[in-house]
Design a protein around this motif. Structure first.
Motif, short mmCIF file in Angstrom:
data_model
loop_
_atom_site.label_atom_id
_atom_site.label_comp_id
_atom_site.label_asym_id
_atom_site.label_seq_id
_atom_site.Cartn_x
_atom_site.Cartn_y
_atom_site.Cartn_z
N GLU A 234 9.65 -1.55 -0.23
CA GLU A 234 9.68 -0.92 -1.54
C GLU A 234 8.39 -0.16 -1.77
O GLU A 234 7.33 -0.56 -1.29
N LEU A 235 8.51 0.93 -2.52
CA LEU A 235 7.33 1.70 -2.93
C LEU A 235 6.79 1.06 -4.20
O LEU A 235 7.50 0.97 -5.19
N ILE A 236 5.56 0.60 -4.16
CA ILE A 236 4.95 -0.01 -5.34
C ILE A 236 4.31 1.06 -6.21
O ILE A 236 4.52 1.11 -7.41
N SER A 237 3.53 1.92 -5.59
CA SER A 237 2.90 3.00 -6.34
C SER A 237 2.44 4.09 -5.39
O SER A 237 2.34 3.87 -4.18
N ALA A 238 2.17 5.25 -5.95
CA ALA A 238 1.66 6.36 -5.15
C ALA A 238 0.91 7.31 -6.06
O ALA A 238 1.36 7.60 -7.17
N TYR A 239 -0.24 7.73 -5.62
CA TYR A 239 -0.97 8.76 -6.37
C TYR A 239 -1.76 9.60 -5.38
O TYR A 239 -1.99 9.18 -4.24
N VAL A 240 -2.17 10.79 -5.82
CA VAL A 240 -2.91 11.70 -4.95
C VAL A 240 -4.29 11.91 -5.55
O VAL A 240 -4.44 12.12 -6.75
N LYS A 241 -5.29 11.80 -4.70
CA LYS A 241 -6.67 12.03 -5.12
C LYS A 241 -7.40 12.81 -4.04
O LYS A 241 -7.43 12.38 -2.89
N ASN A 242 -7.94 13.96 -4.41
CA ASN A 242 -8.70 14.80 -3.48
C ASN A 242 -7.97 15.05 -2.16
O ASN A 242 -8.56 14.94 -1.09
N GLY A 243 -6.69 15.34 -2.25
CA GLY A 243 -5.93 15.69 -1.05
C GLY A 243 -5.38 14.51 -0.27
O GLY A 243 -4.67 14.70 0.70
N THR A 244 -5.73 13.29 -0.68
CA THR A 244 -5.21 12.10 0.00
C THR A 244 -4.20 11.40 -0.90
O THR A 244 -4.50 11.12 -2.06
N ALA A 245 -3.02 11.13 -0.35
CA ALA A 245 -2.03 10.35 -1.08
C ALA A 245 -2.27 8.88 -0.77
O ALA A 245 -2.33 8.50 0.40
N PHE A 246 -2.44 8.08 -1.80
CA PHE A 246 -2.56 6.64 -1.64
C PHE A 246 -1.18 6.06 -1.90
O PHE A 246 -0.71 6.05 -3.04
N ILE A 247 -0.52 5.64 -0.83
CA ILE A 247 0.86 5.18 -0.96
C ILE A 247 0.90 3.69 -0.69
O ILE A 247 0.54 3.22 0.40
N ASN A 248 1.31 2.97 -1.72
CA ASN A 248 1.26 1.51 -1.72
C ASN A 248 2.66 0.94 -1.52
O ASN A 248 3.54 1.14 -2.36
N PHE A 249 2.86 0.28 -0.39
CA PHE A 249 4.17 -0.29 -0.06
C PHE A 249 4.16 -1.81 -0.19
O PHE A 249 3.12 -2.45 -0.09
N SER A 250 5.36 -2.37 -0.33
CA SER A 250 5.51 -3.82 -0.33
C SER A 250 5.24 -4.34 1.09
O SER A 250 5.23 -3.58 2.06
N GLU A 251 5.04 -5.65 1.18
CA GLU A 251 4.61 -6.23 2.46
C GLU A 251 5.62 -6.01 3.59
O GLU A 251 5.25 -6.03 4.76
N GLU A 252 6.89 -5.79 3.24
CA GLU A 252 7.91 -5.59 4.29
C GLU A 252 7.56 -4.42 5.21
O GLU A 252 7.97 -4.38 6.36
N PHE A 253 6.80 -3.44 4.66
CA PHE A 253 6.43 -2.25 5.44
C PHE A 253 5.72 -2.62 6.74
O PHE A 253 5.79 -1.88 7.71
N PHE B 139 -2.46 4.51 3.66
CA PHE B 139 -1.44 3.48 3.45
C PHE B 139 -2.08 2.24 2.83
O PHE B 139 -3.17 1.83 3.24
N LEU B 140 -1.38 1.68 1.85
CA LEU B 140 -1.79 0.42 1.25
C LEU B 140 -0.60 -0.54 1.33
O LEU B 140 0.55 -0.11 1.23
N ILE B 141 -0.89 -1.81 1.55
CA ILE B 141 0.16 -2.84 1.58
C ILE B 141 -0.13 -3.79 0.43
O ILE B 141 -1.20 -4.43 0.43
N GLU B 142 0.79 -3.87 -0.51
CA GLU B 142 0.59 -4.73 -1.69
C GLU B 142 -0.76 -4.45 -2.35
O GLU B 142 -1.46 -5.36 -2.77
N GLY B 143 -1.12 -3.17 -2.39
CA GLY B 143 -2.35 -2.77 -3.08
C GLY B 143 -3.62 -2.87 -2.26
O GLY B 143 -4.68 -2.46 -2.71
N GLN B 144 -3.50 -3.39 -1.04
CA GLN B 144 -4.69 -3.60 -0.20
C GLN B 144 -4.71 -2.63 0.97
O GLN B 144 -3.68 -2.36 1.57
N LYS B 145 -5.92 -2.18 1.30
CA LYS B 145 -6.06 -1.38 2.50
C LYS B 145 -6.05 -2.33 3.69
O LYS B 145 -6.74 -3.35 3.67
N GLN B 146 -5.24 -2.04 4.67
CA GLN B 146 -5.19 -2.85 5.89
C GLN B 146 -5.76 -2.00 7.03
O GLN B 146 -5.63 -0.79 7.00
N GLU B 147 -6.33 -2.64 8.01
CA GLU B 147 -6.83 -1.87 9.14
C GLU B 147 -5.72 -1.50 10.10
O GLU B 147 -5.70 -0.41 10.65
N TYR B 148 -4.78 -2.42 10.28
CA TYR B 148 -3.73 -2.20 11.27
C TYR B 148 -2.36 -2.49 10.68
O TYR B 148 -2.22 -3.35 9.81
#
Length: 146
Positions: free
Chosen positions: A69-88, A120-129
């Motif tokens: 599921e898509l939790i949230s998405a916003y664009v800042k300075n050319g980067t889209a921060f797209i936050n997905f549910s953990e299933e991603f 990419f963000l997973i449940e609001g958190q940046k993940q490395e991998y």
């Protein structure tokens, strides 16, 4: 207007196709997508729904895990921060599948002129991998990442 017909606009979203040699290639499709204040989020939601029956018959598929599921998405300075549910994170197709799912999102998001890359963000958190195979998602990915 009360007619119940919502405005739509043409958008390109990206699915994938597996070639006979096993190589995964990206396949753009044009869809009529509901006009909203957040067109990129709307395009990503449509992407998450996967290919239509007609598109699937032509061999198109999505490598994004189906419960995502898509939790949230916003664009800042050319980067889209797209936050997905953990299933991603749980791609059953290994590293190629993980790369394909990231590519689908990055190419769909960067169709918008305001977006140059995706964080990419997973449940609001940046993940490395992403996933067990470990595809790097710790920094923004652009079309040239693939």
């Amino acid at each position: 207007t009360g007619t119940g017909i919502s405005q739509t606009e043409k958008r390109t979203i990206f699915f994938a196709q597996v070639e006979t040699d096993g190589k995964i290639i990206r396949k753009p499709v044009t869809r009529q997508i509901r006009k909203t204040d957040s067109p990129m989020s709307e395009a990503i939601k449509v992407l998450l729904q996967g290919p239509s029956i007609e598109e699937a018959k032509k061999g198109l598929r999505s490598f994004i895990p189906p419960e995502t599921e898509l939790i949230s998405a916003y664009v800042k300075n050319g980067t889209a921060f797209i936050n997905f549910s953990e299933e991603f994170q749980f791609n059953q197709y290994g590293i190629d599948g993980a790369l394909a799912q990231l590519l689908q999102v990055v190419f769909t998001a960067t169709e918008f002129s305001t977006v140059k890359s995706v964080q990419f963000l997973i449940e609001g958190q940046k993940q490395e991998y992403l996933g067990a195979e470990g595809v790097w998602i710790g920094s923004p990915l652009s079309r040239t990442s693939f």
